[in-house]
Motif scaffolding. Structure first.
Motif, PDB file in Angstrom:
ATOM      1  N   ARG A   1     -17.839  -2.102  43.389  1.00  0.00           N
ATOM      2  CA  ARG A   1     -17.239  -3.367  43.844  1.00  0.00           C
ATOM      3  C   ARG A   1     -16.406  -4.039  42.764  1.00  0.00           C
ATOM      4  N   ASN A   2     -16.265  -3.357  41.609  1.00  0.00           N
ATOM      5  CA  ASN A   2     -15.448  -3.876  40.515  1.00  0.00           C
ATOM      6  C   ASN A   2     -15.994  -5.184  39.943  1.00  0.00           C
ATOM      7  N   HIS A   3     -17.316  -5.330  39.929  1.00  0.00           N
ATOM      8  CA  HIS A   3     -17.963  -6.491  39.340  1.00  0.00           C
ATOM      9  C   HIS A   3     -18.346  -6.155  37.899  1.00  0.00           C
ATOM     10  N   LEU A   4     -17.411  -6.274  37.004  1.00  0.00           N
ATOM     11  CA  LEU A   4     -17.576  -5.773  35.648  1.00  0.00           C
ATOM     12  C   LEU A   4     -18.715  -6.463  34.901  1.00  0.00           C
TER      13      LEU A   4
ATOM     14  N   ALA B   1     -19.685   5.276  34.391  1.00  0.00           N
ATOM     15  CA  ALA B   1     -18.848   4.850  35.517  1.00  0.00           C
ATOM     16  C   ALA B   1     -18.200   3.494  35.269  1.00  0.00           C
ATOM     17  N   ILE B   2     -18.821   2.672  34.425  1.00  0.00           N
ATOM     18  CA  ILE B   2     -18.234   1.362  34.112  1.00  0.00           C
ATOM     19  C   ILE B   2     -16.845   1.533  33.493  1.00  0.00           C
ATOM     20  N   SER B   3     -16.638   2.653  32.817  1.00  0.00           N
ATOM     21  CA  SER B   3     -15.346   2.892  32.163  1.00  0.00           C
ATOM     22  C   SER B   3     -14.197   2.914  33.157  1.00  0.00           C
ATOM     23  N   ILE B   4     -14.485   3.225  34.404  1.00  0.00           N
ATOM     24  CA  ILE B   4     -13.433   3.271  35.414  1.00  0.00           C
ATOM     25  C   ILE B   4     -12.868   1.881  35.667  1.00  0.00           C
ATOM     26  N   ILE B   5     -13.700   0.844  35.476  1.00  0.00           N
ATOM     27  CA  ILE B   5     -13.201  -0.506  35.743  1.00  0.00           C
ATOM     28  C   ILE B   5     -12.907  -1.301  34.472  1.00  0.00           C
ATOM     29  N   ASN B   6     -13.422  -0.838  33.305  1.00  0.00           N
ATOM     30  CA  ASN B   6     -13.068  -1.571  32.082  1.00  0.00           C
ATOM     31  C   ASN B   6     -12.043  -0.817  31.234  1.00  0.00           C
ATOM     32  N   GLY B   7     -11.707   0.418  31.648  1.00  0.00           N
ATOM     33  CA  GLY B   7     -10.649   1.160  30.971  1.00  0.00           C
ATOM     34  C   GLY B   7     -11.052   1.817  29.667  1.00  0.00           C
TER      35      GLY B   7
ATOM     36  N   ARG C   1     -32.489   0.161  40.312  1.00  0.00           N
ATOM     37  CA  ARG C   1     -31.666  -0.554  39.340  1.00  0.00           C
ATOM     38  C   ARG C   1     -30.390   0.231  39.027  1.00  0.00           C
ATOM     39  N   ILE C   2     -30.497   1.565  38.969  1.00  0.00           N
ATOM     40  CA  ILE C   2     -29.307   2.398  38.790  1.00  0.00           C
ATOM     41  C   ILE C   2     -28.373   2.226  39.985  1.00  0.00           C
ATOM     42  N   ALA C   3     -28.957   2.196  41.187  1.00  0.00           N
ATOM     43  CA  ALA C   3     -28.145   1.993  42.392  1.00  0.00           C
ATOM     44  C   ALA C   3     -27.431   0.647  42.332  1.00  0.00           C
ATOM     45  N   GLU C   4     -28.125  -0.390  41.889  1.00  0.00           N
ATOM     46  CA  GLU C   4     -27.497  -1.714  41.727  1.00  0.00           C
ATOM     47  C   GLU C   4     -26.291  -1.640  40.795  1.00  0.00           C
ATOM     48  N   LEU C   5     -26.469  -0.934  39.676  1.00  0.00           N
ATOM     49  CA  LEU C   5     -25.387  -0.787  38.707  1.00  0.00           C
ATOM     50  C   LEU C   5     -24.191  -0.070  39.325  1.00  0.00           C
ATOM     51  N   LEU C   6     -24.452   1.009  40.047  1.00  0.00           N
ATOM     52  CA  LEU C   6     -23.359   1.768  40.661  1.00  0.00           C
ATOM     53  C   LEU C   6     -22.637   0.958  41.736  1.00  0.00           C
ATOM     54  N   VAL C   7     -23.381   0.160  42.481  1.00  0.00           N
ATOM     55  CA  VAL C   7     -22.756  -0.709  43.481  1.00  0.00           C
ATOM     56  C   VAL C   7     -21.853  -1.732  42.791  1.00  0.00           C
TER      57      VAL C   7
ATOM     58  N   ARG D   1     -16.635  -3.470  54.994  1.00  0.00           N
ATOM     59  CA  ARG D   1     -18.102  -3.455  55.132  1.00  0.00           C
ATOM     60  C   ARG D   1     -18.801  -3.279  53.790  1.00  0.00           C
ATOM     61  N   THR D   2     -18.244  -2.407  52.928  1.00  0.00           N
ATOM     62  CA  THR D   2     -18.927  -2.081  51.672  1.00  0.00           C
ATOM     63  C   THR D   2     -18.482  -2.944  50.501  1.00  0.00           C
ATOM     64  N   ARG D   3     -17.297  -3.547  50.614  1.00  0.00           N
ATOM     65  CA  ARG D   3     -16.671  -4.330  49.535  1.00  0.00           C
ATOM     66  C   ARG D   3     -16.391  -3.451  48.304  1.00  0.00           C
TER      67      ARG D   3
END
Length: 534
Positions: A245-248, A277-283, A235-241, A415-417
């Motif tokens: 992929r910038n899926h906020l 890590a979410i902070s990288i895409i939500n600022g 589940r952590i891996a899912e979150l990091l992916v 490949r990774t998106r």
């Protein structure tokens, strides 16, 4: 197939033995079957043991091991309660002549799991190693008993190796555990094994396989077990992916679930890192720093070189970089040692900081170790390396090298998106490189990525920024000519404080954090290309 018995069936067998006064048989029933139940029905197992006459089990190391192992069960209230039982069982075995190899190895494997859950990683690894060595040396055990303990030991070796950042060893151990799982791992252990393998796929950049392992977990077990500490790593891996992929929205939804299932487990610090890590895409960088701080508090007393320490410090440096604290960020990240094959690669952040500071040559110097690794470098972090290599070479006028590196990065991205690597390169530099890449002959799947990326950047150009005022244009021109603040003030007949005010406004409008970055923005926007600096 997995063992089909249940705690209810074991309870019935124990009750029948007790009714006939055969206390020895009751103990043997539990000693034989507890490994199938301890990770899912720990509380019921303890209650069953406590129903036996105390004198029949209190000095039996097998039963004490069962009680200790039961505290890893789904819903167990405590991680440390297991240790006194393991210590007592070990003391009893030490006092025995010719203790059973099966009992010794089983105790050490489960004791290692308990220590791992408390962050005592070196001690856990030593115990797991010794359990494996005992099994390897012995020739008396039946194959079935040997393989059963080897499966559990391999599982623990793999999970400890993940904590230590030794992902190659972890992969080997977990693949072995999975191969031995039928019928030797209980359902929660099988799910834990699949979750670990799924996380390793994330570290290698094989993102689609993460989803496959999550699906296999759901097929393998009870949803309650999947959504517990046993399934947490996947589940952590899912979150990091989702972050990569910038899926906020997906990331924020997963973060809530991950925080719940990892609370008071050894995966909680990693979950906090992933949430940061979410902070990288939500600022929300300050919020991210708070999550990192919480994680670092949890691992302060951990023993051994835990990979999450490097990950959290790297995240702290990255967030400070996004906040414009470039010097502090580089100091933090420069002190970090990359994990195996640069799965966690501090060099890419140092390179990003130097590029943002206008030091393209220093950016390339920071990537030298990554270049030396070549194909051995983790593909997940290699995308960042290639993008920064492209940006720095483009800035230095090495356009052929820049184009090759950029095209290689685009192939990885298709490949990774992945999308977060693009945050390391200023938007206008990225837009220029995307434009050049679009003009080159690219595979169809790369062209679709290019279109998406260019649309996502919003066509950053001279008309997409907040316009500079006439006075700000004058100041920006002098910055471009490398004048000092006092020289600018003298030439424009204004105070130095007024110049500082204009400079702050220019930095804000150009999304720059320092003079070199602002000058690069000016050059990219083409505002003063007709003027040659002294």
């Amino acid at each position: 197939m997995q063992w089909s018995g249940s705690v209810e069936e074991l309870t019935d067998a124990v009750a029948r033995a007790l009714e006939t006064g055969d206390h020895h048989a009751a103990v043997e029933h539990i000693a034989d079957q507890w490994p199938h139940l301890t990770s899912s029905r720990g509380r019921e197992l303890r209650e069953l043991i406590e129903g036996l006459p105390f004198d029949n089990w209190n000095t039996d190391p097998r039963i004490l091991t069962a009680i200790g192992a039961s505290y890893r069960s789904v819903g167990s209230p405590s991680r440390s309660a297991a240790l006194p039982y393991f210590h007592t069982a070990q003391a009893l075995l030490d006092a025995q002549d010719g203790a059973s190899v099966h009992t010794v190895a089983t105790l050490r494997a489960h004791h290692a799991a308990a220590l791992r859950s408390l962050g005592r990683l070196e001690s856990a690894r030593e115990l797991a190693d010794s359990a494996w060595e005992v099994l390897e040396r012995d020739v008396t055990l039946t194959p079935a008993k040997r393989v059963a303990v080897q499966a559990v030991t391999a599982l623990q070796q793999g999970m400890i190796a993940i904590h230590l950042g030794d992902y190659e060893a972890a992969s080997g151990w977990l693949r072995l555990a999975h191969g031995l799982s039928d019928p030797h791992l209980a359902e929660p252990e099988l799910i834990e094994c699949l979750a670990g393998l799924g996380f390793l796929k994330y570290t290698s950049g094989d993102f689609d396989c993460v989803e496959d392992f999550v699906a296999r977990m759901r097929e393998a077990g009870d949803p309650q077990v999947v959504e517990s500490r046993f399934g947490a790593l996947a589940r952590i891996a899912e979150l990091l992916v989702a972050v990569e992929r910038n899926h906020l929205q997906d990331a924020e939804a997963l973060a809530k679930r991950v925080r719940t299932i990892t609370e008071r487990t050894d995966w909680e610090p990693l979950a906090l890192y992933a949430t940061a890590a979410i902070s990288i895409i939500n600022g929300r960088y300050i919020e991210g720093l708070d999550h990192v701080h919480h994680a670092q508090q949890l691992i302060r007393s951990w023993e051994g070189p835990a990979a999450v320490r490097i990950q959290c410090e790297g995240m702290r440096g990255t967030l400070l970089m996004h906040l414009g604290e470039l010097t502090a960020a580089e100091q933090i990240i420069s002190s970090l040692t990359p994990t195996q094959n640069h799965a966690n690669c501090p060099a890419r952040f140092i390179a990003g900081i130097r590029f943002k500071s206008g030091d393209s040559a220093g950016c390339l110097a920071a990537l030298q170790d990554c270049e030396r690794l070549g194909e051995s470098h983790s593909s997940r972090t290699m995308i960042d390396v290639l993008l920064l290599k492209a940006a720095a070479n483009y800035d230095l006028g090495n356009e052929v090298i820049a184009d090759i590196a950029f095209d290689r990065a685009l192939l990885f991205v298709s490949r990774t998106r992945m999308r977060t690597p693009f945050t390391l390169v200023p938007a206008m530099t990225m837009q220029r490189m995307l434009g050049r890449a679009t003009d080159r002959n690219q595979p169809e799947h790369v062209h679709s990525v290019l279109e998406e990326l260019r649309a996502g950047l919003g066509g950053m150009s001279g008309t997409s920024i907040e316009p500079l005022s006439d006075r700000e244009l004058d100041v920006a021109q002098h910055l471009y000519l490398d004048k000092t603040l006092s020289e600018i003030a003298a030439e424009l007949f204004i105070s130095t404080n007024t110049v500082k005010t204009h400079v702050r406004s220019i930095y804000r409008k150009l999304a720059a954090t320092n003079r070199k970055e602002a000058v690069r923005r000016v050059r990219e926007l083409g505002l003063y290309l007709e003027i040659t600096p002294y």
